[in-house]
Design a protein around this motif. Structure first.
Motif, PDB file in Angstrom:
ATOM      1  N   LYS A 192       0.851  -1.186   0.000  1.00 56.59           N
ATOM      2  CA  LYS A 192       0.000   0.000   0.000  1.00 56.59           C
ATOM      3  C   LYS A 192       0.890   1.240   0.000  1.00 56.59           C
ATOM      4  N   LEU A 193       1.558   1.415  -1.108  1.00 57.06           N
ATOM      5  CA  LEU A 193       2.535   2.484  -1.222  1.00 57.06           C
ATOM      6  C   LEU A 193       2.505   3.017  -2.643  1.00 57.06           C
ATOM      7  N   GLY A 194       2.422   4.329  -2.808  1.00 59.32           N
ATOM      8  CA  GLY A 194       2.369   4.918  -4.136  1.00 59.32           C
ATOM      9  C   GLY A 194       2.389   6.434  -4.072  1.00 59.32           C
ATOM     10  N   THR A 195       2.468   7.049  -5.239  1.00 59.50           N
ATOM     11  CA  THR A 195       2.480   8.505  -5.326  1.00 59.50           C
ATOM     12  C   THR A 195       2.125   8.908  -6.749  1.00 59.50           C
ATOM     13  N   THR A 196       2.187  10.209  -7.015  1.00 60.74           N
ATOM     14  CA  THR A 196       1.995  10.714  -8.381  1.00 60.74           C
ATOM     15  C   THR A 196       3.123  11.687  -8.700  1.00 60.74           C
ATOM     16  N   THR A 197       3.354  11.901  -9.988  1.00 56.84           N
ATOM     17  CA  THR A 197       4.413  12.821 -10.399  1.00 56.84           C
ATOM     18  C   THR A 197       3.956  14.267 -10.241  1.00 56.84           C
ATOM     19  N   ASN A 198       4.928  15.145 -10.035  1.00 56.87           N
ATOM     20  CA  ASN A 198       4.614  16.566  -9.932  1.00 56.87           C
ATOM     21  C   ASN A 198       4.577  17.209 -11.321  1.00 56.87           C
ATOM     22  N   SER A 199       4.481  18.526 -11.360  1.00 56.78           N
ATOM     23  CA  SER A 199       4.332  19.223 -12.636  1.00 56.78           C
ATOM     24  C   SER A 199       5.547  19.046 -13.547  1.00 56.78           C
ATOM     25  N   LYS A 200       6.691  18.642 -12.983  1.00 57.40           N
ATOM     26  CA  LYS A 200       7.891  18.399 -13.779  1.00 57.40           C
ATOM     27  C   LYS A 200       8.068  16.928 -14.117  1.00 57.40           C
ATOM     28  N   GLY A 201       7.053  16.116 -13.785  1.00 58.89           N
ATOM     29  CA  GLY A 201       7.112  14.688 -14.081  1.00 58.89           C
ATOM     30  C   GLY A 201       7.920  13.880 -13.091  1.00 58.89           C
ATOM     31  N   LEU A 202       8.340  14.490 -11.951  1.00 51.94           N
ATOM     32  CA  LEU A 202       9.194  13.813 -10.975  1.00 51.94           C
ATOM     33  C   LEU A 202       8.370  13.140  -9.878  1.00 51.94           C
ATOM     34  N   PHE A 203       8.907  12.036  -9.351  1.00 49.54           N
ATOM     35  CA  PHE A 203       8.283  11.383  -8.194  1.00 49.54           C
ATOM     36  C   PHE A 203       9.383  10.884  -7.254  1.00 49.54           C
ATOM     37  N   TYR A 204       9.033  10.816  -5.964  1.00 53.19           N
ATOM     38  CA  TYR A 204       9.948  10.328  -4.935  1.00 53.19           C
ATOM     39  C   TYR A 204       9.178   9.394  -4.018  1.00 53.19           C
ATOM     40  N   LEU A 205       9.820   8.295  -3.629  1.00 48.26           N
ATOM     41  CA  LEU A 205       9.211   7.367  -2.681  1.00 48.26           C
ATOM     42  C   LEU A 205      10.276   6.875  -1.707  1.00 48.26           C
ATOM     43  N   LYS A 206       9.940   6.857  -0.416  1.00 50.18           N
ATOM     44  CA  LYS A 206      10.830   6.327   0.598  1.00 50.18           C
ATOM     45  C   LYS A 206      10.320   4.975   1.087  1.00 50.18           C
ATOM     46  N   ASN A 207      11.212   4.242   1.719  1.00 50.43           N
ATOM     47  CA  ASN A 207      10.862   2.965   2.344  1.00 50.43           C
ATOM     48  C   ASN A 207      10.237   1.980   1.358  1.00 50.43           C
ATOM     49  N   VAL A 208      10.856   1.884   0.181  1.00 52.64           N
ATOM     50  CA  VAL A 208      10.410   0.930  -0.824  1.00 52.64           C
ATOM     51  C   VAL A 208      11.207  -0.351  -0.671  1.00 52.64           C
ATOM     52  N   PRO A 209      10.561  -1.517  -0.553  1.00 52.96           N
ATOM     53  CA  PRO A 209      11.307  -2.787  -0.461  1.00 52.96           C
ATOM     54  C   PRO A 209      12.258  -2.936  -1.634  1.00 52.96           C
ATOM     55  N   VAL A 210      13.472  -3.342  -1.338  1.00 50.44           N
ATOM     56  CA  VAL A 210      14.506  -3.352  -2.354  1.00 50.44           C
ATOM     57  C   VAL A 210      14.194  -4.306  -3.507  1.00 50.44           C
ATOM     58  N   ASN A 211      13.456  -5.366  -3.257  1.00 50.05           N
ATOM     59  CA  ASN A 211      13.121  -6.340  -4.306  1.00 50.05           C
ATOM     60  C   ASN A 211      11.770  -6.069  -4.958  1.00 50.05           C
ATOM     61  N   ALA A 212      11.157  -4.952  -4.659  1.00 53.76           N
ATOM     62  CA  ALA A 212       9.816  -4.665  -5.179  1.00 53.76           C
ATOM     63  C   ALA A 212       9.879  -4.185  -6.636  1.00 53.76           C
ATOM     64  N   THR A 213       8.730  -4.247  -7.265  1.00 59.34           N
ATOM     65  CA  THR A 213       8.561  -3.655  -8.603  1.00 59.34           C
ATOM     66  C   THR A 213       7.533  -2.540  -8.513  1.00 59.34           C
ATOM     67  N   LEU A 214       7.641  -1.578  -9.413  1.00 53.89           N
ATOM     68  CA  LEU A 214       6.733  -0.434  -9.431  1.00 53.89           C
ATOM     69  C   LEU A 214       5.999  -0.392 -10.755  1.00 53.89           C
ATOM     70  N   THR A 215       4.697  -0.083 -10.710  1.00 51.27           N
ATOM     71  CA  THR A 215       3.886   0.105 -11.907  1.00 51.27           C
ATOM     72  C   THR A 215       3.695   1.594 -12.152  1.00 51.27           C
ATOM     73  N   ILE A 216       4.100   2.034 -13.341  1.00 51.50           N
ATOM     74  CA  ILE A 216       4.000   3.450 -13.704  1.00 51.50           C
ATOM     75  C   ILE A 216       2.985   3.565 -14.834  1.00 51.50           C
ATOM     76  N   SER A 217       1.904   4.300 -14.609  1.00 48.59           N
ATOM     77  CA  SER A 217       0.820   4.352 -15.600  1.00 48.59           C
ATOM     78  C   SER A 217       0.267   5.764 -15.720  1.00 48.59           C
ATOM     79  N   PHE A 218      -0.198   6.068 -16.919  1.00 45.42           N
ATOM     80  CA  PHE A 218      -0.819   7.366 -17.200  1.00 45.42           C
ATOM     81  C   PHE A 218      -1.889   7.137 -18.256  1.00 45.42           C
ATOM     82  N   ILE A 219      -3.026   7.808 -18.120  1.00 42.89           N
ATOM     83  CA  ILE A 219      -4.151   7.601 -19.015  1.00 42.89           C
ATOM     84  C   ILE A 219      -3.718   7.834 -20.463  1.00 42.89           C
ATOM     85  N   SER A 220      -4.106   6.928 -21.349  1.00 38.39           N
ATOM     86  CA  SER A 220      -3.820   6.974 -22.778  1.00 38.39           C
ATOM     87  C   SER A 220      -2.375   6.624 -23.125  1.00 38.39           C
ATOM     88  N   PHE A 221      -1.597   6.140 -22.122  1.00 33.30           N
ATOM     89  CA  PHE A 221      -0.227   5.708 -22.373  1.00 33.30           C
ATOM     90  C   PHE A 221      -0.060   4.258 -21.926  1.00 33.30           C
TER      91      PHE A 221
END
Length: 842
Positions: free
Chosen positions: A124-153
């Motif tokens: 239960k961990l996630g975020t969204t990018t800011n106006s410059k397209g940047l994102f930051y996340l802390k305390n992410v399990p080192v072996n985890a995978t991340l899903t990056i999605s945007f409408i119409s992409f």
């Protein structure tokens, strides 16, 4: 002088040197650092190459103890360094957490994507990018995978280790096209025309090149160059695909079904091409998501992406002026606006005069040479689109469009000292609106919910002073639809789509006369629903789409099942084969009435199926073809067969004595389409040929089988495009095709009495053919820029260079002053007509 290879080598060395110097001053690869430390401290690190790959850390201070060195390495990496004895150090992953960051960009424009969803899979961990397209996340399990999605992409999955860096990693997302499959020909005939794996042809108006006679990317004029697509009377309101009538084309504008397609009663497309981004034309093998249109599907789409940039353009030609603009309001809210209006009610250009004569020939409006006639004709269209990204997974799009033709004319007759005035009007318009909710529920499942309404109206009023008679006519189609579409991606190559549709159509026809008093109104409403399911497989050389659509008509308590198939197989790098097939139906059709018409200008009115006198039209179609592509030479040959049942004589437009009777039949067309296209850097030339045999079968007629009114046996077109420079282009081409069938009176008995009227006594229908149709066209285009941000284009076009007087239709009327009491009336094509356009885009 240095050659290009020497320059490349020098650039490469400079780049490597810069990278090396930067890394050496800031960070070192962990893999090489460990080797250095082994020699310095006489120790041995035990590790996997994959564990230390792509890890860069600052160089530790020289001379520190082994204990401090191990602590430093544990702090700077997400690895665990553990000393076994004084000589061996193990390196392994810890079940610990790291910080990640990234920069999400559009892979095409390299623009940052605001509000992109970033989720850590399984947590239960996630975020969204800011106006410059940047994102930051802390305390992410080192072996985890991340899903990056945007409408119409397209969604991307990336490991946390790849995002572990003090310099945020750039992540590129590719735009996803929901309905269109992979492009197999990036340039087809001219720039901006593409060929897709599913057999559809796509026009990208932003990249449109040039075609003979055209001064702008007129949407419906452009598709007439495709094999198997004709216009029996050169009107875009009468596009005939593989022998079908114009009302058998499903025309969609941003998901709205449109019942009106042309300005100037069919000579100009009613859709502004400069805000319409893509147009796809499908002749067979249609997706099961679409119904109606037993001959073709013409799907127009405006831009669906928020650009966050102010852009637009405008221009004019010898008939109208237009403008469009895309305005960002907020980072997640944008509005697109387009508008066009003719100035034909103010200025009469040579182009307008030719269009006017062509549109209004052989009716009272064209009698200005005899009567004192004043006429005002104009057209306009405008559209709005609102784009709102609610968040990273949900988007709302809303559209509105309004198209209108308006004619007012006044005729004055002077008899002795008395002046008689006759005032008439004709208005034709289509309103449409649509709202869509797009949602990505996870990386594999998405949905689309849309609601549209379409309101088409045509009405005329005619006052005759001689008879003191006032007559009005009205035709109205009102359609609403809600559609729920879901898509599940088993993988990148296998997609499963399902959908549910609820639809209601109402059609009204009214005629009133004041002397003698007469009024007639017909109104019908039909409710229908449908469920469709479709699976698509696309991997390397194979494209396959299988679907089925089940339709239920509430009023008739009837089910109609429609299977669809579309397969393309690449046999090798040069040759491919394709197989397409479909069952389709439609419940609306256009009745062609030569007597009860709109001022003699528009003879068609929409009617609705009642499953008795006007059946549901059902079609079956199959096609098989092969294509060859090598060294910019493209050859395509396709054979097709189509049969449409449930057509009526009144919507086919042929003259005979029984056309008004309740006659139900079918048409059957068989043919072959051939296309060859050769391209170089400066030249694109093509030749297209279609052979087709198209016959009606009506049991009430004698003979029961005869030529279709749209039977064009041979059709040949060719064109040559040449780019003198990047900015100067020219296109020259022509069309040669068989004349259409027509019906003549019985020789020696040309007229008969019908009640108290004398009418033409026609022979068996469509036994004669008009002369061949031939036309040459030319156009030129020149691009220049006022500045880096402001671009402009000048185009000039010439239609019918030889000024050939092509007969496009022929019929007979009773005329007691003529020989045999009948007179032949011919309708002619557009004469030599110039046109000019100037555009500015920013």
């Amino acid at each position: 002088m240095l050659n290009k290879y020497t320059l490349f080598f020098i650039s490469y060395l400079l780049t490597v040197s810069m990278v090396f110097s930067q890394n050496s001053s800031d960070k070192l690869p962990l893999s090489s650092l460990l080797l250095t430390l082994e020699k310095s401290y006489d120790i041995k690190f035990s590790y996997s190459d994959n564990d230390v790959k792509n890890i860069f850390i600052p160089k530790p201070k020289e001379g520190i103890s082994i204990e401090n060195l191990i602590s430093y390495l544990n702090k700077e990496t997400f690895l665990q360094f553990k000393t076994l004895d004084n000589r061996y150090v193990t390196v392994s992953f810890l079940n610990k957490y790291i910080s990640v960051c990234g920069s999400v960009l559009d892979a095409n424009s390299l623009e940052p994507l605001f509000l992109t969803s970033v989720k850590v899979n399984g947590y239960k961990l996630g975020t969204t990018t800011n106006s410059k397209g940047l994102f930051y996340l802390k305390n992410v399990p080192v072996n985890a995978t991340l899903t990056i999605s945007f409408i119409s992409f397209k969604t991307k999955i990336i490991t946390a280790k790849e995002l572990f860096s003090t310099h945020c990693k750039e992540v590129f997302l590719e735009e996803e096209t929901e309905e269109l499959s992979e492009i197999i020909m990036p340039k087809f005939l001219t720039a901006g025309l593409h060929k897709n794996a599913d057999g559809s042809t796509v026009l990208d108006t932003e990249k449109f090149g040039i075609l003979p006679g055209l001064i702008e990317p007129d949407i419906l004029k452009t598709i007439k160059i495709l094999p198997g697509v004709e216009s029996i009377n050169e009107s875009i309101s009468n596009i005939n695909v593989r022998g079908g009538t114009n009302d058998q084309n499903l025309v969609l504008w941003d998901g709205i079904k449109m019942y009106h397609s042309g300005h100037f009663f069919g000579l100009i497309s009613a859709y502004n091409p400069y805000l319409t981004k893509k147009i796809s034309v499908t002749k067979n093998g249609t997706s099961s998501a679409f119904s109606d249109g037993v001959s073709s599907t013409i799907k127009m789409e405006t831009s669906n992406k928020i650009t966050n940039k102010l852009s637009g353009g405008g221009g004019f030609n010898l008939l109208s002026a237009d403008a469009f603009v895309q305005v960002p309001i907020k980072k997640n809210l944008e509005v697109h606006i387009s508008a066009r209006r003719s100035f034909t009610d103010v200025i009469n250009t040579p182009t307008y005069n030719n269009y006017f004569s062509r549109s209004f020939q052989n009716n009272s409006i064209s009698s200005s040479a005899v009567n004192n006639t004043e006429s005002k004709f104009y057209f306009y269209d405008y559209s709005f689109k609102f784009l709102y990204d609610v968040n990273y997974n949900h988007a709302i799009r809303a559209n509105f469009i309004h198209i209108k033709n308006n004619l007012d004319y006044q005729e004055k007759y002077t008899t002795n000292t008395t002046t008689i005035e006759e005032n008439s009007t004709l208005k034709q318009e289509n309103l449409g609106a649509n709202i869509t909710w797009q949602a990505n529920w996870d990386s594999k499942f998405s949905s689309n919910v849309s609601l549209f309404f379409s309101d088409y109206k045509i009405n005329s009023s005619d006052y005759n002073k001689d008879s003191d008679q006032y007559q009005t006519q009205f035709n109205n189609v009102l359609e609403t639809e809600i559609k729920v579409d879901t898509k599940y991606e088993f993988s990148d190559i296998l997609h499963f789509t399902n959908g549910l549709v609820l639809n209601e159509i109402g059609v009204k026809n009214t005629t009133t006369v004041n002397a003698p008093t007469f009024s007639k109104t017909d109104k019908n409403v039909l409710l229908k629903s449908a469920f469709y399911s479709e699976i698509k497989y696309h991997k390397k050389n194979t494209y396959a789409r299988f679907g089925v659509r089940t339709n239920y008509f509430d009023k008739f308590t009837k089910f109609v099942v429609e299977p669809r198939i579309n397969i393309r197989q690449q046999l090798n790098t040069e040759v491919s084969i394709k197989l397409e097939g479909e069952f389709k139906n439609q419940t609306t059709a256009q009745k062609i009435d030569f007597e009860d018409n709109f001022l003699g200008i528009e003879k068609r009115r929409w009617i609705l199926s009642d499953d008795k006198n006007t059946p549901i039209i059902k079609s079956k179609q199959a096609s098989f073809g092969a294509a060859y592509s090598k060294n910019k030479l493209y050859v395509d040959i396709t054979g097709f067969y189509k049969k449409a049942d449930g057509i009526t004589a009144v919507n086919q437009g042929f003259y005979n004595n029984t056309q008004t009777l309740n006659s139900i039949g079918n048409y059957e067309v068989k043919g072959v389409e051939f296309l060859v296209n050769k391209q170089t850097d400066k030249i694109s030339t093509w030749l297209s040929y279609t052979y087709a045999k198209n016959n009606y079968t009506f049991d009430i007629f004698n003979p029961t089988t005869f030529a279709n009114s749209l039977d064009i046996t041979h059709s040949l077109s060719a064109a040559f495009n040449y780019n003198f420079t990047k900015f100067l282009k020219v296109s020259f081409g022509g069309v040669l095709r068989s004349g259409k069938p027509y019906t003549t009176p019985i020789v020696g008995n040309e007229t008969i009495e019908s009640g108290n009227r004398t009418i033409v006594n026609y022979n068996n229908p469509n036994q004669e053919k008009l002369d061949n149709f031939f036309r040459l066209d030319l156009s030129g285009s020149y691009d220049f820029n006022f500045s880096e941000a402001i671009k402009s284009t000048v185009r000039i076009g010439f239609t019918n260079l030889t000024d050939k007087n092509n007969t496009i239709d022929s019929y007979y009327v009773v005329d007691e002053t003529s020989e045999n009491n009948v007179r032949r009336v011919n309708n002619y094509s557009l004469p030599f007509t110039p046109n000019l356009s100037f555009r500015i885009n920013f």
